[in-house]
Design a protein around this motif. Structure first.
Motif, PDB file in Angstrom:
ATOM      1  N   GLU A 135     103.221  76.582  66.030  1.00  0.00           N
ATOM      2  CA  GLU A 135     102.584  77.181  64.758  1.00  0.00           C
ATOM      3  C   GLU A 135     101.976  76.256  63.976  1.00  0.00           C
ATOM      4  O   GLU A 135     100.909  76.456  63.591  1.00  0.00           O
ATOM      5  N   VAL A 136     102.781  75.172  63.832  1.00  0.00           N
ATOM      6  CA  VAL A 136     101.930  74.047  62.844  1.00  0.00           C
ATOM      7  C   VAL A 136     100.786  73.671  63.569  1.00  0.00           C
ATOM      8  O   VAL A 136      99.703  73.594  63.075  1.00  0.00           O
ATOM      9  N   GLU A 137     100.773  73.400  64.724  1.00  0.00           N
ATOM     10  CA  GLU A 137      99.531  72.886  65.522  1.00  0.00           C
ATOM     11  C   GLU A 137      98.556  73.963  65.490  1.00  0.00           C
ATOM     12  O   GLU A 137      97.228  73.669  65.233  1.00  0.00           O
ATOM     13  N   MET A 138      98.880  75.345  65.452  1.00  0.00           N
ATOM     14  CA  MET A 138      97.774  76.241  65.470  1.00  0.00           C
ATOM     15  C   MET A 138      97.121  76.215  63.964  1.00  0.00           C
ATOM     16  O   MET A 138      95.985  76.424  63.935  1.00  0.00           O
ATOM     17  N   VAL A 139      98.127  76.109  62.919  1.00  0.00           N
ATOM     18  CA  VAL A 139      97.336  76.052  61.667  1.00  0.00           C
ATOM     19  C   VAL A 139      96.399  74.860  61.293  1.00  0.00           C
ATOM     20  O   VAL A 139      95.472  74.829  60.713  1.00  0.00           O
ATOM     21  N   ILE A 141      94.607  73.580  63.600  1.00  0.00           N
ATOM     22  CA  ILE A 141      93.262  73.619  64.260  1.00  0.00           C
ATOM     23  C   ILE A 141      92.234  74.316  63.113  1.00  0.00           C
ATOM     24  O   ILE A 141      91.169  73.620  62.826  1.00  0.00           O
ATOM     25  N   PHE A 142      92.669  75.084  62.185  1.00  0.00           N
ATOM     26  CA  PHE A 142      92.207  75.603  61.137  1.00  0.00           C
ATOM     27  C   PHE A 142      91.718  74.615  60.050  1.00  0.00           C
ATOM     28  O   PHE A 142      90.649  74.484  59.267  1.00  0.00           O
ATOM     29  N   GLU A 143      92.936  73.823  59.754  1.00  0.00           N
ATOM     30  CA  GLU A 143      92.811  72.745  58.926  1.00  0.00           C
ATOM     31  C   GLU A 143      91.602  71.932  59.162  1.00  0.00           C
ATOM     32  O   GLU A 143      91.051  71.549  58.239  1.00  0.00           O
ATOM     33  N   ARG A 144      91.608  71.271  60.253  1.00  0.00           N
ATOM     34  CA  ARG A 144      90.416  70.490  60.811  1.00  0.00           C
ATOM     35  C   ARG A 144      89.091  71.246  60.528  1.00  0.00           C
ATOM     36  O   ARG A 144      88.037  70.355  60.201  1.00  0.00           O
ATOM     37  N   ALA A 165      94.448  77.451  52.688  1.00  0.00           N
ATOM     38  CA  ALA A 165      93.403  78.325  53.356  1.00  0.00           C
ATOM     39  C   ALA A 165      93.691  78.489  54.831  1.00  0.00           C
ATOM     40  O   ALA A 165      93.569  79.588  55.427  1.00  0.00           O
ATOM     41  N   ALA A 166      94.256  77.317  55.472  1.00  0.00           N
ATOM     42  CA  ALA A 166      94.483  77.366  56.977  1.00  0.00           C
ATOM     43  C   ALA A 166      95.619  78.263  57.216  1.00  0.00           C
ATOM     44  O   ALA A 166      95.467  78.963  58.042  1.00  0.00           O
ATOM     45  N   HIS A 167      96.865  78.262  56.469  1.00  0.00           N
ATOM     46  CA  HIS A 167      97.696  79.292  56.598  1.00  0.00           C
ATOM     47  C   HIS A 167      97.086  80.653  56.317  1.00  0.00           C
ATOM     48  O   HIS A 167      97.841  81.516  57.001  1.00  0.00           O
TER      49      HIS A 167
END
Length: 216
Positions: A135-139, A141-144, A165-167
């Motif tokens: 789940e952290v890895e998925m978030v 992706i959006f952080e990047r 914002a990523a979350h």
């Protein structure tokens, strides 16, 4: 990257393992949604998957293994749809494409997402840790993608705002699965994506302007 949890199987044919486990996931999701994880038996999962209980135990060892496979299938799809984004594309456009791909995935796997978040607490500690790490890895992706938009000047956000914002992007997409009883009468998935994307981008801009105004 989270280390993948190994599910033991007495079968050596990887293609057959993948096929049978896909059948299990499909049957299990339906049952977990209707009856809940604890009230569902492995015999019922086997029947829903279309084979015997003996065959089921050739591919998994416990009912928790099946729940883990449901969760892992979601994250495999997330990475398959998001990791392939073109890094050379304009940053904001790449972010919008990621939002679209992720929200379409949620539309395709609505039941899987509901089951994962309702029942993942029943996983063994090591499996739950793996799921939470994914789940952290998925978030991330959006952080990047948000960070790339900040670097390009298309968004103005602090490091803490990027993380939040990523979350937010991830949770807002999941609303399509959890609040479908209220949303599906008013929105198609395309309308939901367009509206959420517009609200998210406008919200980010307005929040940034508000913070800057308050700090003066």
């Amino acid at each position: 990257m989270a280390e993948k949890r190994e599910i033991q199987s007495s079968v050596k044919d990887e293609t057959l393992i993948e096929k049978r486990r896909t059948q299990m996931i499909s049957g299990a999701v339906m049952l977990f949604k209707e009856k809940g994880f604890h009230r569902t038996t492995t015999r019922e999962i086997a029947k829903a998957a279309g084979f015997s209980i003996g065959t089921l135990y050739e591919y998994i060892r416990t009912k928790e293994d099946v729940l883990f496979l449901v969760c892992d299938a979601i994250y495999d799809e997330v990475h398959a749809r998001l990791d392939s984004l073109t890094h050379g594309a304009p940053s904001a456009q790449a972010l919008k494409t990621a939002i679209r791909n992720y929200y379409l995935l949620i539309d395709d796997m609505q039941d899987e997402f509901v089951v994962m978040y309702q029942e993942s607490k029943s996983l063994p500690k090591d499996a739950l840790k793996y799921v939470l790490d994914k789940e952290v890895e998925m978030v991330a992706i959006f952080e990047r993608l948000l960070e790339e938009s900040v670097r390009s000047g298309e968004l103005t956000l602090s490091a803490k705002e990027v993380k939040l914002a990523a979350h937010h992007l991830v949770v807002q997409g999941q609303m399509w699965a959890f609040r479908r009883w209220a949303l599906h009468g008013d929105y198609t998935i395309e309308q939901f994506i367009d509206t959420q994307t517009e609200l998210l981008f406008n919200g980010i801009t307005k929040a940034d302007q508000y913070v800057k105004g308050e700090s003066r």
